[in-house]
Design an enzyme around this catalytic site. Structure first.
Site, PDB file in Angstrom:
ATOM      1  CG  ASN A 161     108.605  28.925  41.574  1.00  0.00           C
ATOM      2  OD1 ASN A 161     108.895  29.599  40.586  1.00  0.00           O
ATOM      3  ND2 ASN A 161     109.206  29.069  42.752  1.00  0.00           N
ATOM      4  CD  GLU A 162     100.486  28.259  42.186  1.00  0.00           C
ATOM      5  OE1 GLU A 162     100.576  27.020  42.360  1.00  0.00           O
ATOM      6  OE2 GLU A 162      99.840  29.003  42.941  1.00  0.00           O
TER       7      GLU A 162
END
Length: 638
Positions: A161-162
């Site tokens: 999850n950037e």
């Protein structure tokens, strides 16, 4: 300095437990997981675990394996769901998380294959959305995650999850941040081989876990850990969403905690137990914070900088400034081996003996000149008997093309010299055939490893000749832990330690220089340093010569010691810096582009010079003499 408990701080928004070493923290977490598994088993229930990959959880998995083998911990009632997988990614590739999880945990415990769930990186893209929805439903059907284990990336990602991920996000296909791709390059050899996308549990999926444990080891995680723990909740730091979870543990080692306020600037948190080291840190911090040389700091500066308590302890600013300034000034020396026939009471090194036996340990065949090449040249120029010991072959850091080029050269040379080169021709064909069909990350064949080792050996020998180190004083140790042909190394073993014992006994140095990367729990430098420490511990009793031996630690190509830590600073002139650069250039296989460049696009000589100049600039800003560059060392007492 007192280490404050979480409850005593006002900056941390998540509970953080700091361990001296990563291994101790990993063992604590593994013990909690084992307790959960056993409790569930006693109730006839399944323990549902969310698992992570990467270097952070490896120690946890190793301890779980030990508990299984030695203390009967069973995984028969365990169901696992992994966070993520590269996309696309076949499960049998060395870089796949399927391969990782089986190698690091599943193949060593009694978990049922049907209870293992890892995102499928082989699906056609049109099936991915439906698959991701089903993955979340599988977690719900299993009763939800009892515990989710997390690492943290330098972008603040959890899973993949950037930055920009929503707290409501579910399992999905995502594109990877450029920084994440750079960090992954060490497993894929080159950045262009790293997949650009991945499948990941969403932040929302992770947040549904009943308990979350976030792991962070090493100095490289320090800045993003501070943002996660002390910063505002933000989509730009997805890990910060954990502040909204009711049951989170953040487990770190002392190096990952370096940027936390209670560690870096504890005077901003509360009362401190002042000692010389903490005083030095505070005064240097204040000088940088106020942008004033140390000797210009005033009582008002101390009061405005929340350091009134230090004035109470130490008196007026003038005497405090002078004490710290003089201590830093005494670290500067142009005589790293000691200045002969001088008063050495205030110098980092002893005057006698005037000509010392010096042993420089270099983890890879270029760390010596990259990290302390100027000091190495100075030691030789000043008449010391300098030895260099290359602890590993460094063969992993040679491009396949270079191995092929040298194989071609050897064959052509043999033809010209002898005409008949049948044996060499067969070996050449073997090398060419292997390299032509070699898979990404595959272990090199013994012959290719040998060629790459000889390339690094020749370069190191050339650099030593340039520096004036005698040929008989250049030692190639090739420690066994490194010789796997893969990025993954063996654990440090008895043979590694014995090799270090042997060379120490043979040379009996007055000075030892070693790569002091204590803050990276996973790197080759740390393993090499552990071998040195183990050898010194073994020799300390019987080896009387050790009583007159100093151990100086230098940092690697990536970072430098903080000024507050430095105990010896060796200034370099512009000419000396150029000589150092020329020594680094002898390592031609590492020139232009290295196999493992890390997250820094500069060449090694550029990183080294920029770092040395930055150290000199920091000394200058504190009000000390201005130099072109400086190499820095910390003395380790053993």
């Amino acid at each position: 300095m007192k280490v404050l408990n979480y409850s005593e701080t006002t900056f941390e928004k998540l509970p953080v437990t700091i361990f001296e070493e990563a291994g101790a923290g990993a063992a604590r977490v593994a013990g909690e997981i084992a307790g959960l598994v056993r409790t569930k088993a006693q109730k006839g229930e399944q323990a549902v675990l969310g698992l992570a990959t990467g270097s952070s959880p490896i120690g946890v998995y190793q301890e779980l394996i030990r508990l299984h083998r030695e203390e009967g911990l069973s995984f028969a009632n365990v169901v696992t769901f992994n966070l993520d997988e590269y996309y696309p990614m076949p499960p049998d590739e060395l870089q796949s998380y399927v391969y990782f999880m089986h190698a690091q945990l599943f193949d060593h415990v009694d978990i049922r294959p049907e209870n293992i769930h890892i995102p499928d990186g082989t699906l056609p893209v049109e099936q991915v959305r439906e698959y991701c929805l089903a993955y979340d439903k599988q977690i719900e059907a299993a009763g939800g995650l009892d515990l989710q284990l997390l690492g943290i990336g330098r972008t603040g990602h959890i899973g993949f999850n950037e930055p920009g991920s929503s707290i409501q996000s579910a399992t999905r296909l995502v594109k990877l941040d450029p920084l994440t791709i750079t960090d992954a390059a060490k497993d894929f050899i080159k950045e262009e081989y790293v997949p650009l996308r991945a499948l990941t549990m969403g932040v929302g999926t992770i947040m549904k876990a009943r308990q979350i444990v976030l792991l962070a080891w090493g100095e490289g995680k320090a800045k993003i850990l501070r943002e996660t723990v002390e910063g505002q909740i933000s989509e730009q730091v997805p890990a910060s969403f954990l502040q909204q979870h009711p049951r989170v543990q953040v487990v770190v080692d002392q190096w990952a905690a370096l940027e936390l306020t209670r560690i870096k600037t504890p005077w901003l948190v509360g009362m401190c137990a002042w000692d010389d080291r903490l005083i030095r840190r505070a005064v240097i911090w204040l000088s940088q914070h106020r942008q004033k040389p140390i000797l210009k700091l005033t009582d008002e500066d101390y009061k405005d900088g929340s350091l009134s308590d230090l004035l109470v302890e130490a008196g007026h600013a003038y005497s405090l400034n002078l004490k710290v300034f003089n201590a830093i000034q005494r670290t500067i020396t142009g005589w790293p081996g000691g200045k002969p026939h001088s008063n050495d009471a205030q110098r980092p090194e002893r005057a006698a003996p005037a000509h010392k036996r010096v042993l420089v340990f270099s983890p890879h065949p270029d760390d010596d000149v990259i990290s302390m090449g100027g000091t190495l040249l100075r030691l030789v120029d000043q008449g010391h008997d300098v030895h260099v010991a290359y602890q590993t072959s460094g063969n992993l850091a040679v491009f396949d093309d270079d191995a092929r080029r040298f194989a071609d050269f050897a064959l052509d040379f043999a033809k010209q010299q002898h005409g008949d080169a049948d044996a060499l021709r067969r070996e050449h064909a073997e090398v060419v055939g292997f390299l032509r069909h070699k898979k990404l990350g595959e272990e090199d064949s013994p012959l290719v490893q040998k060629i790459k080792t000889l390339i690094r050996k020749g370069e190191a020998a050339a650099a030593c000749r340039f520096c004036g180190v005698r040929e008989a004083n250049v030692h190639f140790m090739n420690l066994p832990f490194y010789e796997t042909g893969q990025v993954k190394k063996k654990p440090l073993g008895a043979a590694d330690v014995q090799a270090v014992v042997d060379i120490l006994q043979a040379i009996r140095p007055h000075q030892i220089f070693a790569a002091g990367d204590l803050r990276d729990p996973h790197g080759t430098h740390k393993v090499c340093l552990d071998a040195i420490f183990a050898a010194l511990a073994r020799l300390k009793g019987p080896a009387a010569w050790l009583e007159n031996c100093y151990l100086w630690l230098y940092r690697g190509a990536w970072q430098e010691w903080d000024v507050e830590e430095i105990e010896m600073a060796v200034p370099l002139s512009p000419e000396e810096l150029l000589r150092k650069r020329q020594a680094i250039f002898k390592h031609q296989s590492q020139k232009d582009s290295a196999v493992f460049p890390g997250n820094d696009k500069r060449e090694f000589w550029q990183r080294s010079e920029d770092r040395n100049r930055a150290t000199a600039r920091r000394y200058d800003q504190l009000g000390l003499a201005e130099y072109e560059a400086m190499e820095a060392f910390v003395r380790h007492r053993f």
